[in-house]
Design an enzyme around this catalytic site. Structure first.
Site, PDB file in Angstrom:
ATOM      1  N   ASN A  10       2.325   4.285  -2.862  1.00  0.00           N
ATOM      2  CA  ASN A  10       3.014   5.255  -2.006  1.00  0.00           C
ATOM      3  C   ASN A  10       3.845   4.477  -0.994  1.00  0.00           C
ATOM      4  OD1 ASN A  10       3.804   7.283  -0.289  1.00  0.00           O
ATOM      5  ND2 ASN A  10       1.762   7.652   0.572  1.00  0.00           N
ATOM      6  N   LYS A  12       5.952   5.603   1.094  1.00  0.00           N
ATOM      7  CA  LYS A  12       6.207   6.354   2.332  1.00  0.00           C
ATOM      8  C   LYS A  12       7.698   6.255   2.703  1.00  0.00           C
ATOM      9  CE  LYS A  12       1.490   5.354   3.580  1.00  0.00           C
ATOM     10  NZ  LYS A  12       0.469   5.347   4.590  1.00  0.00           N
ATOM     11  N   HIS A  94      -0.893  14.613   1.205  1.00  0.00           N
ATOM     12  CA  HIS A  94      -1.178  13.351   1.893  1.00  0.00           C
ATOM     13  C   HIS A  94      -1.497  13.653   3.365  1.00  0.00           C
ATOM     14  CE1 HIS A  94      -0.689   9.390   3.660  1.00  0.00           C
ATOM     15  NE2 HIS A  94      -0.855   8.907   2.442  1.00  0.00           N
ATOM     16  N   GLU A  96      -0.675  12.289   6.021  1.00  0.00           N
ATOM     17  CA  GLU A  96       0.468  12.233   6.944  1.00  0.00           C
ATOM     18  C   GLU A  96       1.271  13.536   6.878  1.00  0.00           C
ATOM     19  OE1 GLU A  96       2.034   8.517   5.508  1.00  0.00           O
ATOM     20  OE2 GLU A  96       0.295   7.487   6.338  1.00  0.00           O
ATOM     21  N   GLU A 166      -8.870   9.902   0.328  1.00  0.00           N
ATOM     22  CA  GLU A 166      -8.313   8.971   1.304  1.00  0.00           C
ATOM     23  C   GLU A 166      -8.864   9.318   2.691  1.00  0.00           C
ATOM     24  OE1 GLU A 166      -4.378   7.226  -0.136  1.00  0.00           O
ATOM     25  OE2 GLU A 166      -3.890   9.148   0.766  1.00  0.00           O
ATOM     26  N   GLY A 172      -3.885   2.872   6.543  1.00  0.00           N
ATOM     27  CA  GLY A 172      -3.000   2.053   7.364  1.00  0.00           C
ATOM     28  C   GLY A 172      -3.695   1.376   8.538  1.00  0.00           C
ATOM     29  N   SER A 212      -6.365   1.410   2.936  1.00  0.00           N
ATOM     30  CA  SER A 212      -6.419  -0.044   3.158  1.00  0.00           C
ATOM     31  C   SER A 212      -6.944  -0.819   1.949  1.00  0.00           C
ATOM     32  CB  SER A 212      -7.236  -0.363   4.416  1.00  0.00           C
ATOM     33  OG  SER A 212      -6.628   0.219   5.551  1.00  0.00           O
TER      34      SER A 212
HETATM   35  C1  PEP Z   1      -1.833   5.902   1.818  1.00  0.00           C
HETATM   36  O1  PEP Z   1      -0.980   6.147   2.671  1.00  0.00           O
HETATM   37  O2  PEP Z   1      -1.985   6.681   0.881  1.00  0.00           O
HETATM   38  C2  PEP Z   1      -2.624   4.684   1.962  1.00  0.00           C
HETATM   39  C3  PEP Z   1      -3.703   4.587   1.258  1.00  0.00           C
HETATM   40  O3  PEP Z   1      -2.150   3.737   2.860  1.00  0.00           O
HETATM   41  P1  PEP Z   1      -2.759   2.256   3.091  1.00  0.00           P
HETATM   42  O4  PEP Z   1      -3.062   1.669   1.744  1.00  0.00           O
HETATM   43  O5  PEP Z   1      -1.689   1.538   3.828  1.00  0.00           O
HETATM   44  O6  PEP Z   1      -4.012   2.442   3.908  1.00  0.00           O
END
Ligand code: PEP
Length: 249
Positions: A10, A12, A94, A96, A166, A172, A212
């Site tokens: 992703n 973003k 997601h 966000e 998630e 992040g 992460s």
């Molecule tokens: C995400 O935004 O779906 C995600 C898992 O981000 P990150 O791997 O940076 O934690």
């Protein structure tokens, strides 16, 4: 039962058109794929990515879409529009999108229905906030997110659903959920699906972990019984890291 192994990146709101080209060319050079690999560039770079990946097994997917087919929704993009440039899969829900754009379970349900009626596949994201985990509400939160947006679907429609667990506090932040926390939640999600539908259906759904994931932890996470791959944010922006994660599945 063997489920699809998937690693999805992703991107973003990162990478302009030149950076998109560079990253895709790097990925193509080094990638050896055991998993199904997907990348989700921004809307403006979907066609560029599709062209560069013509004939490749890397699938280009979208990060979001609107639930209507067309109309007065300034700034939005519909399932039909995505399909018309060859996009077959969309990420929905997601954290966000839920947090910064106030997407609700009810709106996501409409998006899910729109994607399915356009014969798209969906990576549907679910995850609890840190406070919800600390209050021991995480199982309930995840159940509600699935129940409110997905449990109205018939069994056949589930062939189009990929889930991504998630935990919001791990996105992040560099902080990954522990292996026990991940396995526990993934098996609970499968149990919820088996109770609503059948064990066979539950066993057929790919459930990705996101939060992460990096080359140093991906192998252990992907080895968990109920984890079928990952949704990768930050580490998918670096070809070397993303390739290492893909190769660790
Ligand atoms: C995400 O935004 O779906 C995600 C898992 O981000 P990150 O791997 O940076 O934690």
């Amino acid at each position: 039962m063997s489920r699809d192994k998937i690693v999805a990146g992703n991107w973003k709101m990162n990478n302009d058109s030149n950076q998109t080209k560079t990253l895709i060319l790097e990925l193509k050079k080094t990638m050896q794929m055991e998993a199904n690999v997907m990348i989700a560039p921004s809307f403006t770079n979907l066609s560029i990515a599709k062209d560069l990946l013509l004939g490749s097994k890397i699938e280009v997917i979208a990060q979001n879409m609107h639930f209507s087919d067309s109309g007065a929704f300034t700034g939005e993009v519909s399932a039909n529009m995505l399909k018309s440039i060859g996009i077959e899969t969309v990420i929905l829900g997601h954290s966000e999108r839920r947090k910064y754009f106030n997407e609700t379970d009810d709106q996501l349900k409409l998006k899910v229905d729109s994607a399915i009626s356009s014969s798209m596949k969906i990576i549907f994201c679910i995850g609890e906030e840190i406070g919800e985990r600390k209050n021991n509400n995480h199982f309930e939160i995840i159940y509600d997110q699935i129940n409110n947006s997905l449990f109205h679907l018939d069994k056949d429609s589930w062939s189009r659903i990929i889930l991504a667990y998630e935990p919001v506090w791990a996105i992040g932040t560099g902080e990954t959920a522990t292996l026990d926390q991940i396995q526990e939640m993934h098996s609970m999600i499968r149990k919820n699906i088996s109770e609503r539908y059948t064990q066979e259906l539950a066993n057929s759904i790919s459930i990705l972990y996101g939060g992460s994931v990096k080359p140093s932890n991906s192998h252990d996470i992907f080895s968990l019984e109920d984890v079928d791959g990952g949704l990768i944010g930050g580490a998918s922006l670096n070809a070397n890291d993303f390739n290492q994660i893909i190769n660790s599945i």
